[in-house]
Design a protein around this motif. Structure first.
Motif, PDB file in Angstrom:
ATOM      1  N   THR A   1       0.836  -1.195   0.000  1.00 50.82           N
ATOM      2  CA  THR A   1       0.000   0.000   0.000  1.00 50.82           C
ATOM      3  C   THR A   1       0.872   1.245   0.000  1.00 50.82           C
ATOM      4  N   VAL A   2       0.317   2.335  -0.431  1.00 52.13           N
ATOM      5  CA  VAL A   2       1.045   3.589  -0.467  1.00 52.13           C
ATOM      6  C   VAL A   2       1.481   3.978   0.946  1.00 52.13           C
ATOM      7  N   GLY A   3       2.737   4.427   1.080  1.00 52.94           N
ATOM      8  CA  GLY A   3       3.282   4.835   2.377  1.00 52.94           C
ATOM      9  C   GLY A   3       3.916   3.695   3.174  1.00 52.94           C
ATOM     10  N   GLU A   4       3.793   2.437   2.687  1.00 54.95           N
ATOM     11  CA  GLU A   4       4.437   1.294   3.384  1.00 54.95           C
ATOM     12  C   GLU A   4       5.962   1.471   3.316  1.00 54.95           C
ATOM     13  N   VAL A   5       6.629   1.346   4.484  1.00 56.97           N
ATOM     14  CA  VAL A   5       8.089   1.473   4.532  1.00 56.97           C
ATOM     15  C   VAL A   5       8.702   0.081   4.425  1.00 56.97           C
ATOM     16  N   LEU A   6       9.465  -0.139   3.368  1.00 59.13           N
ATOM     17  CA  LEU A   6      10.083  -1.439   3.112  1.00 59.13           C
ATOM     18  C   LEU A   6      11.555  -1.407   3.532  1.00 59.13           C
ATOM     19  N   GLY A   7      12.032  -2.545   4.011  1.00 55.39           N
ATOM     20  CA  GLY A   7      13.454  -2.683   4.319  1.00 55.39           C
ATOM     21  C   GLY A   7      14.164  -3.380   3.186  1.00 55.39           C
ATOM     22  N   LEU A   8      15.207  -2.765   2.648  1.00 52.39           N
ATOM     23  CA  LEU A   8      15.963  -3.326   1.522  1.00 52.39           C
ATOM     24  C   LEU A   8      17.367  -3.703   1.991  1.00 52.39           C
ATOM     25  N   VAL A   9      17.823  -4.886   1.539  1.00 47.46           N
ATOM     26  CA  VAL A   9      19.165  -5.369   1.893  1.00 47.46           C
ATOM     27  C   VAL A   9      19.870  -5.826   0.627  1.00 47.46           C
ATOM     28  N   ALA A  10      21.095  -5.339   0.416  1.00 47.64           N
ATOM     29  CA  ALA A  10      21.947  -5.767  -0.698  1.00 47.64           C
ATOM     30  C   ALA A  10      23.126  -6.551  -0.142  1.00 47.64           C
ATOM     31  N   GLU A  11      23.387  -7.737  -0.696  1.00 46.48           N
ATOM     32  CA  GLU A  11      24.494  -8.594  -0.242  1.00 46.48           C
ATOM     33  C   GLU A  11      25.394  -8.909  -1.420  1.00 46.48           C
ATOM     34  N   PRO A  12      26.569  -8.242  -1.523  1.00 47.50           N
ATOM     35  CA  PRO A  12      27.488  -8.524  -2.630  1.00 47.50           C
ATOM     36  C   PRO A  12      28.043  -9.940  -2.526  1.00 47.50           C
ATOM     37  N   ALA A  13      28.480 -10.514  -3.645  1.00 49.46           N
ATOM     38  CA  ALA A  13      29.056 -11.859  -3.676  1.00 49.46           C
ATOM     39  C   ALA A  13      30.202 -11.890  -4.668  1.00 49.46           C
ATOM     40  N   GLY A  14      31.086 -12.907  -4.495  1.00 52.81           N
ATOM     41  CA  GLY A  14      32.169 -13.131  -5.453  1.00 52.81           C
ATOM     42  C   GLY A  14      33.131 -11.986  -5.601  1.00 52.81           C
ATOM     43  N   GLY A  15      33.375 -11.248  -4.500  1.00 52.49           N
ATOM     44  CA  GLY A  15      34.324 -10.154  -4.569  1.00 52.49           C
ATOM     45  C   GLY A  15      33.743  -8.858  -5.111  1.00 52.49           C
ATOM     46  N   SER A  16      32.434  -8.846  -5.406  1.00 46.41           N
ATOM     47  CA  SER A  16      31.796  -7.624  -5.887  1.00 46.41           C
ATOM     48  C   SER A  16      31.556  -6.652  -4.740  1.00 46.41           C
ATOM     49  N   VAL A  17      31.217  -5.414  -5.098  1.00 43.28           N
ATOM     50  CA  VAL A  17      30.889  -4.405  -4.100  1.00 43.28           C
ATOM     51  C   VAL A  17      29.557  -3.768  -4.490  1.00 43.28           C
ATOM     52  N   PHE A  18      28.820  -3.327  -3.488  1.00 40.18           N
ATOM     53  CA  PHE A  18      27.548  -2.653  -3.752  1.00 40.18           C
ATOM     54  C   PHE A  18      27.815  -1.216  -4.199  1.00 40.18           C
TER      55      PHE A  18
END
Length: 362
Positions: free
Chosen positions: A42-59
Motif C-alpha cells: 500500500t502507499v506509504g508502506e516502509v520497506l526494508g531493503l538489503v543488498a548482499e554482494p558476492a564473489g568479490g563484488s561491491v555494492f
C-alpha cells in the motif's frame, strides 16, 4: 500485469531491477502489506531493503524513479512505497583486484595456486572473498610442514593442499618445508634386573625409541631387586661411558642395540646381631663381612645409637670397605639400676643391619 494487482486498487507491485557488472542478492521485507498479496504494498508502506554482494563484488547504489529511498549508497536502507507500481535498482560492480603472492617460505619444494586470477583481473590478482586453491609439493627428502599467511584465512594450515580466502588487500602465502628425518630404531636390552631410561626418548619427528643419525641422548641404567649396574655394551663408538650408570649415546647410521648389565651387588652380613654383656661385661665384638663378594666391594659405616656405647673400628668407622672386626665398650657409670638395650647401626651398599647390645646395671 502482476498477479493480484487490479487497476484502481490500493495495493501496488514492488520489484527489483538493475544489477550492474558485479554479482549479489537483494531482499525486501515485509513480503507484502496487510491485506495485499505477496509482492504488493500500500502507499506509504516502509520497506526494508538489503543488498548482499558476492564473489568479490561491491555494492554501488540504489536508484528509484518513484518512491523515497532512505540511503542510496547503503547496503541496508528503507524505501517508502509510492501510490503506484515501483521498481528499485540495486547495482553491484566488480571489486578491485589485489595481488596475491604464493611462494616457498623455507625448505625445498614448489607451490601452485588456482585459479590463476579472478575474472577480469591480471594473473596473480584476486578480488576480496575469492577462494584460491593452494598446493605445496615437497622436493625429494623434504616434507610439507605448514602454510603461513599475512591474514589468517587458510582453511587447513597443516595440509599441503588447502585454500586461501583473499582479503581486501595485498596478501602473501608461504609454504614451509622441512627435511625428512630418517628415524633409526634403538633396541634396549637388559641383562639382569633393572631398566633403561632414555632422555629424550626420541628425535623430533620420530617414534618412541627412534633417533636420527648423529642424535646424542642420555641412556640411564636403573638397577632394582638388590642388583647393581655392571656396564654397557653396544657399538663402541656410540657409548660415551661404558661403566657409568648415565652415559651419552650417539645414534649411528643404522638401527642399533644397547645392553645394560645388572648383577647382584654385595650383601652385608654382621655376626652376632645380639650381644648380652649382662652385669659385668665391658667389651664386645662383632664381625662385618660380604656374603656375595662377586657383586663388587662392600663399603660400610658404623655408628652407635647410645651415649654409653663406644665403637672402635680399628680405624675410621665411615667409608670403610672389605671385612672387619669391630670392638665396642660400654660405660655403666652414671646409669641408674636396670636393664638397658642399645643399638649399633651398620649401613652399607649391601644393606643395613643393627647390632643389639644388652647390659644390666645393679
Amino acid at each position: 500485469m502482476t498477479a493480484g494487482f487490479v487497476a484502481g486498487s490500493t495495493c501496488f507491485p514492488f520489484s527489483f531491477g538493475g544489477g550492474g557488472t558485479g554479482t549479489g542478492s537483494r531482499t525486501v521485507t515485509p513480503a507484502q502489506s496487510e491485506g495485499c498479496a505477496t509482492g504488493l504494498y500500500t502507499v506509504g508502506e516502509v520497506l526494508g531493503l538489503v543488498a548482499e554482494p558476492a564473489g568479490g563484488s561491491v555494492f554501488v547504489a540504489w536508484t528509484a524513479a518513484a518512491g523515497q529511498l532512505g540511503c542510496r549508497d547503503c547496503e541496508l536502507t528503507t524505501f517508502t512505497m509510492p501510490g503506484s507500481a515501483a521498481t528499485v535498482l540495486g547495482d553491484f560492480s566488480q571489486g578491485p583486484c589485489h595481488p596475491l603472492t604464493v611462494q616457498v617460505g623455507g625448505g625445498e619444494g614448489t607451490v601452485t595456486s588456482l585459479p590463476a586470477s579472478s575474472l577480469g583481473c591480471p594473473v596473480g590478482e584476486y578480488r576480496a572473498a575469492t577462494v584460491v586453491s593452494i598446493t605445496g609439493t615437497p622436493a625429494a627428502s623434504w616434507i610439507f610442514a605448514v602454510w603461513e599467511a599475512t591474514a589468517p584465512e587458510i582453511s587447513c594450515p597443516n595440509c599441503n593442499s588447502s585454500s586461501y580466502t583473499m582479503p581486501g588487500s595485498v596478501a602473501t602465502v608461504r609454504a614451509l618445508f622441512v627435511q625428512e628425518v630418517a628415524c633409526r630404531r634403538l633396541n634396549i636390552l637388559v641383562d639382569g634386573v633393572g631398566e633403561v631410561v632414555l632422555e629424550p626418548d626420541r628425535s623430533p619427528g620420530c617414534g618412541s625409541g627412534s633417533y636420527e643419525q648423529g642424535a646424542v641422548f642420555v641412556a640411564r641404567a636403573v638397577p632394582s631387586g638388590g642388583q647393581v649396574f655392571g656396564g654397557w655394551s653396544g657399538t663402541s663408538s656410540a657409548v660415551g661411558c661404558r661403566l657409568c650408570e648415565a652415559t651419552s649415546y650417539t645414534m649411528p647410521d643404522r638401527p642399533a642395540s644397547i645392553t645394560a648389565a645388572f648383577t647382584l651387588g654385595p650383601v652385608l652380613d654382621v655376626q652376632p646381631l645380639l650381644v648380652d654383656l649382662g652385669a659385668g661385661g665391658v667389651t664386645g665384638t662383632f664381625r662385618i663381612r660380604d656374603v656375595h663378594p662377586e657383586g663388587g666391594p662392600l663399603t660400610w659405616s658404623v655408628s652407635e645409637r647410645e651415649p654409653w656405647l663406644q665403637v672402635d673400628c680399628g680405624g675410621p668407622c665411615t667409608g670403610r670397605s672389605g671385612e672387619a672386626e669391630v670392638r665396642f665398650t660400654v660405660d655403666r657409670s652414671g646409669q641408674r639400676p636396670g636393664t638397658f638395650t642399645g643399638r649399633i647401626s651398620v649401613n652399607s651398599n649391601g644393606g643395613l643391619l643393627f647390632v643389639v647390645v644388652m647390659i644390666v646395671v645393679e
